[in-house]
Design a protein around this motif. Structure first.
Motif, mmCIF file in Angstrom:
data_model
loop_
_atom_site.group_PDB
_atom_site.id
_atom_site.type_symbol
_atom_site.label_atom_id
_atom_site.label_comp_id
_atom_site.label_asym_id
_atom_site.label_seq_id
_atom_site.Cartn_x
_atom_site.Cartn_y
_atom_site.Cartn_z
ATOM 1 N N ILE A 14 -17.470 159.623 34.047
ATOM 2 C CA ILE A 14 -16.297 159.303 34.857
ATOM 3 C C ILE A 14 -15.476 160.558 35.125
ATOM 4 C CG2 ILE A 14 -14.088 158.074 34.849
ATOM 5 C CD1 ILE A 14 -15.559 155.766 33.411
ATOM 6 N N SER A 15 -15.266 161.384 34.105
ATOM 7 C CA SER A 15 -14.508 162.623 34.284
ATOM 8 C C SER A 15 -15.185 163.541 35.289
ATOM 9 C CB SER A 15 -14.362 163.364 32.949
ATOM 10 O OG SER A 15 -13.595 162.622 32.057
ATOM 11 N N PHE A 16 -16.485 163.668 35.188
ATOM 12 C CA PHE A 16 -17.231 164.545 36.089
ATOM 13 C C PHE A 16 -17.162 164.036 37.524
ATOM 14 C CE2 PHE A 16 -21.257 166.112 37.969
ATOM 15 C CZ PHE A 16 -21.005 167.464 37.876
ATOM 16 N N ILE A 17 -17.345 162.740 37.718
ATOM 17 C CA ILE A 17 -17.299 162.170 39.068
ATOM 18 C C ILE A 17 -15.899 162.303 39.667
ATOM 19 C CG2 ILE A 17 -17.436 159.992 40.355
ATOM 20 C CD1 ILE A 17 -19.810 159.280 38.465
ATOM 21 N N CYS A 18 -14.864 162.013 38.875
ATOM 22 C CA CYS A 18 -13.490 162.163 39.372
ATOM 23 C C CYS A 18 -13.188 163.613 39.736
ATOM 24 C CB CYS A 18 -12.489 161.660 38.334
ATOM 25 S SG CYS A 18 -12.478 159.869 38.168
ATOM 26 N N ALA A 19 -13.624 164.546 38.894
ATOM 27 C CA ALA A 19 -13.394 165.965 39.180
ATOM 28 C C ALA A 19 -14.118 166.387 40.457
ATOM 29 C CB ALA A 19 -13.839 166.816 37.995
ATOM 30 N N LEU A 20 -15.334 165.908 40.659
ATOM 31 C CA LEU A 20 -16.053 166.240 41.890
ATOM 32 C C LEU A 20 -15.361 165.658 43.121
ATOM 33 C CD1 LEU A 20 -19.843 165.858 40.968
ATOM 34 C CD2 LEU A 20 -18.590 167.952 41.495
ATOM 35 N N LEU A 21 -14.869 164.433 43.020
ATOM 36 C CA LEU A 21 -14.151 163.822 44.138
ATOM 37 C C LEU A 21 -12.864 164.586 44.447
ATOM 38 C CD1 LEU A 21 -14.664 160.026 43.353
ATOM 39 C CD2 LEU A 21 -15.703 161.356 45.205
ATOM 40 N N LEU A 22 -12.151 164.997 43.402
ATOM 41 C CA LEU A 22 -10.941 165.784 43.611
ATOM 42 C C LEU A 22 -11.257 167.146 44.223
ATOM 43 C CD1 LEU A 22 -8.921 164.949 40.391
ATOM 44 C CD2 LEU A 22 -8.276 164.416 42.742
ATOM 45 N N MET A 23 -12.336 167.764 43.771
ATOM 46 C CA MET A 23 -12.738 169.056 44.332
ATOM 47 C C MET A 23 -13.067 168.916 45.820
ATOM 48 S SD MET A 23 -12.730 171.581 42.089
ATOM 49 C CE MET A 23 -13.890 172.737 42.746
ATOM 50 N N ALA A 24 -13.749 167.838 46.191
ATOM 51 C CA ALA A 24 -14.075 167.617 47.595
ATOM 52 C C ALA A 24 -12.806 167.418 48.426
ATOM 53 C CB ALA A 24 -14.998 166.413 47.740
#
Length: 125
Positions: A14-24
């Motif tokens: 979940i942390s990794f997916i949220c961080a990737l979405l925020l980065m995008a």
């Protein structure tokens, strides 16, 4: 795999997916801001921190759930170096954000000069 491993797998995922979405989302924000030639230093520092955190989550995921590298010293050293680099990046990002917050400079902007195109004049004119 125990209950704590499953819980960590879910949390890291979940942390990794949220961080990737925020980065995008931040990438799109910065693309627009760079076109306007004005970028918030606070947001730039947050982007740097989030990028380092994303790498850190990917390395944590790799370290925690890799099964086949227990005896391989090269991969163990690579994991350790990747973790250290991600931690240093995260720490630098936090230090920059802390400095900007406590000096009350979260509204600093970096302004890029306009790129002026030279108009070619005809020699015959």
């Amino acid at each position: 795999m125990g209950g704590i491993d499953i819980l960590l797998l879910i949390a890291y995922g979940i942390s990794f997916i949220c961080a990737l979405l925020l980065m995008a989302a931040l990438f799109l924000y910065f693309r627009k801001r760079f076109r306007a030639r004005v970028v918030s230093l606070f947001m730039l520092a947050a982007f740097f921190f989030l990028g380092a955190y994303t790498v850190k989550m990917a390395v944590a995921f790799w370290i925690r759930f890799s099964k086949f590298t227990a005896g391989d010293a090269v991969l163990a050293a690579l994991k350790s170096n990747a973790w250290a680099a991600a931690q240093v990046g995260t720490t630098l990002g936090l230090m920059i954000l802390t400095y900007l917050m406590y000096t009350r400079r979260q509204d600093l902007f970096m302004i890029f000069p306009a790129v002026k195109e030279e108009v070619k004049q005809d020699v015959d004119a």
